[in-house]
Design a protein around this motif. Sequence first.
Motif, PDB file in Angstrom:
ATOM      1  N   PRO A 160       0.829  -1.140   0.003  1.00 22.85           N
ATOM      2  CA  PRO A 160       0.257   0.042  -0.155  1.00 22.85           C
ATOM      3  C   PRO A 160       0.732   1.425   0.114  1.00 22.85           C
ATOM      4  O   PRO A 160       1.873   1.435   0.616  1.00 22.85           O
ATOM      5  CB  PRO A 160      -0.781   0.060   1.230  1.00 22.85           C
ATOM      6  CG  PRO A 160      -0.664  -1.454   1.572  1.00 22.85           C
ATOM      7  CD  PRO A 160       0.576  -2.050   0.958  1.00 22.85           C
ATOM      8  N   PRO A 192       0.426   5.611  -0.206  1.00 20.56           N
ATOM      9  CA  PRO A 192      -0.186   6.884  -0.193  1.00 20.56           C
ATOM     10  C   PRO A 192      -0.437   7.344  -1.474  1.00 20.56           C
ATOM     11  O   PRO A 192       0.362   7.202  -2.510  1.00 20.56           O
ATOM     12  CB  PRO A 192       0.542   7.856   0.531  1.00 20.56           C
ATOM     13  CG  PRO A 192       1.851   7.553   0.524  1.00 20.56           C
ATOM     14  CD  PRO A 192       1.944   5.957   0.303  1.00 20.56           C
ATOM     15  N   SER A 198      -1.782  13.123  -2.016  1.00 22.63           N
ATOM     16  CA  SER A 198      -2.359  13.233  -0.621  1.00 22.63           C
ATOM     17  C   SER A 198      -1.560  14.222  -0.001  1.00 22.63           C
ATOM     18  O   SER A 198      -0.519  14.548  -0.243  1.00 22.63           O
ATOM     19  CB  SER A 198      -1.611  11.840  -0.040  1.00 22.63           C
ATOM     20  OG  SER A 198      -1.830  11.881   1.389  1.00 22.63           O
ATOM     21  N   LEU A 239       0.322   7.332   4.524  1.00 27.22           N
ATOM     22  CA  LEU A 239      -0.888   6.412   5.031  1.00 27.22           C
ATOM     23  C   LEU A 239      -1.468   6.838   6.178  1.00 27.22           C
ATOM     24  O   LEU A 239      -0.982   7.267   7.213  1.00 27.22           O
ATOM     25  CB  LEU A 239      -0.573   5.073   4.850  1.00 27.22           C
ATOM     26  CG  LEU A 239      -0.243   4.277   3.536  1.00 27.22           C
ATOM     27  CD1 LEU A 239       0.340   3.100   3.659  1.00 27.22           C
ATOM     28  CD2 LEU A 239      -1.397   4.642   2.432  1.00 27.22           C
ATOM     29  N   PHE A 297      -4.025   2.413   9.270  1.00 27.91           N
ATOM     30  CA  PHE A 297      -4.127   1.708   8.240  1.00 27.91           C
ATOM     31  C   PHE A 297      -3.298   0.342   8.464  1.00 27.91           C
ATOM     32  O   PHE A 297      -2.277   0.333   8.932  1.00 27.91           O
ATOM     33  CB  PHE A 297      -3.385   2.389   7.124  1.00 27.91           C
ATOM     34  CG  PHE A 297      -3.415   1.600   5.771  1.00 27.91           C
ATOM     35  CD1 PHE A 297      -4.781   1.586   4.948  1.00 27.91           C
ATOM     36  CD2 PHE A 297      -2.661   0.750   5.282  1.00 27.91           C
ATOM     37  CE1 PHE A 297      -4.766   1.155   3.957  1.00 27.91           C
ATOM     38  CE2 PHE A 297      -2.905   0.040   4.252  1.00 27.91           C
ATOM     39  CZ  PHE A 297      -4.024   0.287   3.404  1.00 27.91           C
ATOM     40  N   SER A 321     -10.363  -0.726   8.248  1.00 31.45           N
ATOM     41  CA  SER A 321      -8.884  -0.622   7.541  1.00 31.45           C
ATOM     42  C   SER A 321      -8.461  -2.044   7.286  1.00 31.45           C
ATOM     43  O   SER A 321      -8.649  -2.989   7.979  1.00 31.45           O
ATOM     44  CB  SER A 321      -7.731   0.200   8.567  1.00 31.45           C
ATOM     45  OG  SER A 321      -7.669  -0.750   9.614  1.00 31.45           O
TER      46      SER A 321
END
Length: 135
Positions: free
Chosen positions: A36, A38, A42, A47, A51, A58
Motif C-alpha cells: 500500500p 499513499p 495526498s 497512509l 491503516f 482498515s
Amino acid sequence: MNATRVLRQAAHAAERTPLIRFVGRHSAPANIDHSPQPHPASPTGSLPANFGSGSGNSHTSFSSYRDNAQQHGPLRKTVGAQSGIGGASGAALGSVEAPKGTYFDRSQLPARFQRAPIDLAEIEAVESGGAALFG
C-alpha cells in the motif's frame, strides 16, 4: 450485388495496415511493488495512522476487505468446500446490520443528505415538456 460487397470488403482488408505500431514485445515488469502506498496527491504524503491494524474499516489488501465486506449479508462465508452454496443458515452468517456510520441506502442517511421531495409544479413541468411553465 452481395458478391460485389464481399469482394470490395476482401480487397479493403487485404490492403489495410493498422495505424498503431507497437515497439518491441510486451512483457510485464518482473518486480512490481504491491504494498500500500499513499496517493501522490495526498496532503500528508502518508497512509492513515491506523491503516493495516485490522481494526475498524482498515484493510491491508482487497482480499481482506472482501472477507469483511457486506452487500446483502456477509460475503464469501456462504460458499465453502464442505457446505456448498446455502450450506449455512442465514442466522449463522452473522448480522446484516450496517456498522455505525455506514448506510446501505440513501433513505437511511440524515435528512440533509436525502433526496429533496418533488413538488407538483415540477412534476407538471416535466410531464408537459416545459409547456406548462409558459401557459
